[in-house]
Design a protein around this motif. Structure first.
Motif, PDB file in Angstrom:
ATOM      1  N   MET A 209       0.344  13.972   2.715  1.00 55.68           N
ATOM      2  CA  MET A 209       1.115  12.987   3.442  1.00 55.68           C
ATOM      3  C   MET A 209       2.560  13.034   2.930  1.00 55.68           C
ATOM      4  O   MET A 209       2.800  13.080   1.733  1.00 55.68           O
ATOM      5  N   ARG A 210       3.497  13.023   3.859  1.00 50.06           N
ATOM      6  CA  ARG A 210       4.910  13.058   3.485  1.00 50.06           C
ATOM      7  C   ARG A 210       5.306  11.793   2.739  1.00 50.06           C
ATOM      8  O   ARG A 210       4.746  10.727   2.952  1.00 50.06           O
ATOM      9  N   ILE A 211       6.318  11.921   1.904  1.00 47.82           N
ATOM     10  CA  ILE A 211       6.782  10.794   1.091  1.00 47.82           C
ATOM     11  C   ILE A 211       7.293   9.656   1.957  1.00 47.82           C
ATOM     12  O   ILE A 211       7.094   8.483   1.632  1.00 47.82           O
ATOM     13  N   SER A 212       7.920   9.960   3.092  1.00 48.64           N
ATOM     14  CA  SER A 212       8.434   8.885   3.954  1.00 48.64           C
ATOM     15  C   SER A 212       7.293   8.054   4.546  1.00 48.64           C
ATOM     16  O   SER A 212       7.438   6.841   4.733  1.00 48.64           O
ATOM     17  N   LEU A 213       6.159   8.684   4.821  1.00 46.31           N
ATOM     18  CA  LEU A 213       5.010   7.941   5.343  1.00 46.31           C
ATOM     19  C   LEU A 213       4.387   7.064   4.258  1.00 46.31           C
ATOM     20  O   LEU A 213       3.967   5.937   4.529  1.00 46.31           O
ATOM     21  N   LYS A 214       4.361   7.581   3.024  1.00 42.28           N
ATOM     22  CA  LYS A 214       3.834   6.783   1.917  1.00 42.28           C
ATOM     23  C   LYS A 214       4.715   5.557   1.678  1.00 42.28           C
ATOM     24  O   LYS A 214       4.211   4.463   1.425  1.00 42.28           O
ATOM     25  N   ILE A 215       6.010   5.747   1.766  1.00 46.60           N
ATOM     26  CA  ILE A 215       6.930   4.631   1.571  1.00 46.60           C
ATOM     27  C   ILE A 215       6.783   3.616   2.706  1.00 46.60           C
ATOM     28  O   ILE A 215       6.842   2.406   2.482  1.00 46.60           O
ATOM     29  N   ALA A 216       6.558   4.092   3.934  1.00 49.06           N
ATOM     30  CA  ALA A 216       6.330   3.173   5.065  1.00 49.06           C
ATOM     31  C   ALA A 216       5.082   2.324   4.821  1.00 49.06           C
ATOM     32  O   ALA A 216       5.097   1.111   5.056  1.00 49.06           O
TER      33      ALA A 216
ATOM     34  N   GLY B 262       9.165   8.954  12.136  1.00 51.04           N
ATOM     35  CA  GLY B 262       7.761   9.014  11.716  1.00 51.04           C
ATOM     36  C   GLY B 262       7.376   7.835  10.839  1.00 51.04           C
ATOM     37  O   GLY B 262       6.355   7.173  11.065  1.00 51.04           O
ATOM     38  N   GLY B 263       8.198   7.548   9.839  1.00 46.41           N
ATOM     39  CA  GLY B 263       7.931   6.398   8.974  1.00 46.41           C
ATOM     40  C   GLY B 263       8.036   5.086   9.722  1.00 46.41           C
ATOM     41  O   GLY B 263       7.235   4.166   9.514  1.00 46.41           O
ATOM     42  N   GLY B 264       9.019   4.990  10.613  1.00 47.83           N
ATOM     43  CA  GLY B 264       9.194   3.764  11.384  1.00 47.83           C
ATOM     44  C   GLY B 264       8.031   3.506  12.326  1.00 47.83           C
ATOM     45  O   GLY B 264       7.591   2.363  12.491  1.00 47.83           O
ATOM     46  N   LEU B 265       7.523   4.556  12.946  1.00 48.84           N
ATOM     47  CA  LEU B 265       6.399   4.374  13.871  1.00 48.84           C
ATOM     48  C   LEU B 265       5.118   4.016  13.133  1.00 48.84           C
ATOM     49  O   LEU B 265       4.336   3.191  13.612  1.00 48.84           O
ATOM     50  N   LEU B 266       4.907   4.632  11.969  1.00 44.76           N
ATOM     51  CA  LEU B 266       3.733   4.273  11.182  1.00 44.76           C
ATOM     52  C   LEU B 266       3.808   2.806  10.763  1.00 44.76           C
ATOM     53  O   LEU B 266       2.823   2.061  10.886  1.00 44.76           O
ATOM     54  N   TYR B 267       4.972   2.384  10.303  1.00 39.72           N
ATOM     55  CA  TYR B 267       5.178   0.981   9.945  1.00 39.72           C
ATOM     56  C   TYR B 267       4.912   0.078  11.153  1.00 39.72           C
ATOM     57  O   TYR B 267       4.212  -0.929  11.052  1.00 39.72           O
ATOM     58  N   THR B 268       5.448   0.443  12.295  1.00 45.54           N
ATOM     59  CA  THR B 268       5.309  -0.363  13.508  1.00 45.54           C
ATOM     60  C   THR B 268       3.848  -0.543  13.900  1.00 45.54           C
ATOM     61  O   THR B 268       3.409  -1.659  14.186  1.00 45.54           O
ATOM     62  N   VAL B 269       3.097   0.523  13.914  1.00 47.82           N
ATOM     63  CA  VAL B 269       1.691   0.453  14.332  1.00 47.82           C
ATOM     64  C   VAL B 269       0.875  -0.372  13.338  1.00 47.82           C
ATOM     65  O   VAL B 269       0.069  -1.229  13.737  1.00 47.82           O
ATOM     66  N   LEU B 270       1.093  -0.147  12.046  1.00 41.96           N
ATOM     67  CA  LEU B 270       0.325  -0.888  11.045  1.00 41.96           C
ATOM     68  C   LEU B 270       0.664  -2.377  11.058  1.00 41.96           C
ATOM     69  O   LEU B 270      -0.232  -3.228  10.987  1.00 41.96           O
TER      70      LEU B 270
END
Length: 189
Positions: free
Chosen positions: A1-8, A76-84
């Motif tokens: 998993m990319r670091i930006s997704l982990k931070i999200a 990518g990070g913003g969308l993951l944050y949004t969905v969660l």
């Protein structure tokens, strides 16, 4: 998993922890303070996208990066944050604090009843051709149906999903411009 997704995901946890602290301490729970909870959500979204993008940019080869790739990585990070967060909002309003929507419906019911009991307001309502032929009970049912559809967890989740999606997209573009033009001094866009 990319670091930006982990931070999200980390900032989703921070946001939800703050939301639960607000709930259990009953801070910012009244109608007038809801805007502060929305600002808390926006702040966590912005910080998650910004810190995730900075972490990604530090580890990539800047000569091979493109603006479109940067927008994609930031989004990518913003969308993951949004969905969660949208899913957690549904959970919050459906299971943790369903009384908030019930209170909103009770207030809406009082407003509708007072409007229907006031002859001047009723006369104003009757000017609308659609309302002209309806009985008082039919007008009440129609108004309350609209309020019930507005104050339910699915509507809250859908509206927040749309709003955060737009905010994430705009922020991804702005962050890319800021990082490429100002912070990382790349003049190609």
């Amino acid at each position: 998993m990319r670091i930006s997704l982990k931070i999200a995901v980390l900032f989703v946890g921070i946001w939800f922890t703050g939301k639960m602290i607000f709930f259990y301490t009953q801070i910012l729970q009244d109608e007038a303070s809801v805007k502060f909870q929305v600002m808390w959500n926006i702040l966590c979204l912005l910080l998650g996208m910004t810190i995730g993008t900075i972490a990604e940019k530090r580890s990539e080869n800047r000569q091979e990066s493109s603006a479109l790739g940067d927008i994609k990585n930031t989004l990518g990070g913003g969308l993951l944050y949004t969905v969660l967060v949208a899913g957690l909002l549904y959970l919050y309003y459906a299971k943790i604090d369903p009384s908030y929507n019930a209170n909103q419906l009770a207030k809406a019911e009082e407003v509708v009843k007072s409007t229907l009991d006031d002859p001047a307001k009723m006369k104003e309502l009757r000017k609308d051709p659609e309302m002209e032929v309806l009985t008082k009970e039919e007008i009440y049912n129609k108004a309350m149906t609209n309020y019930r559809s507005m104050f339910n967890p699915v509507s809250t989740m859908t509206i927040s999903l749309l709003g955060m999606l737009i905010l994430s997209t705009v922020n991804a573009i702005l962050l890319t411009v800021i990082f490429r033009r100002i912070l990382f001094k790349q003049r190609t866009f």
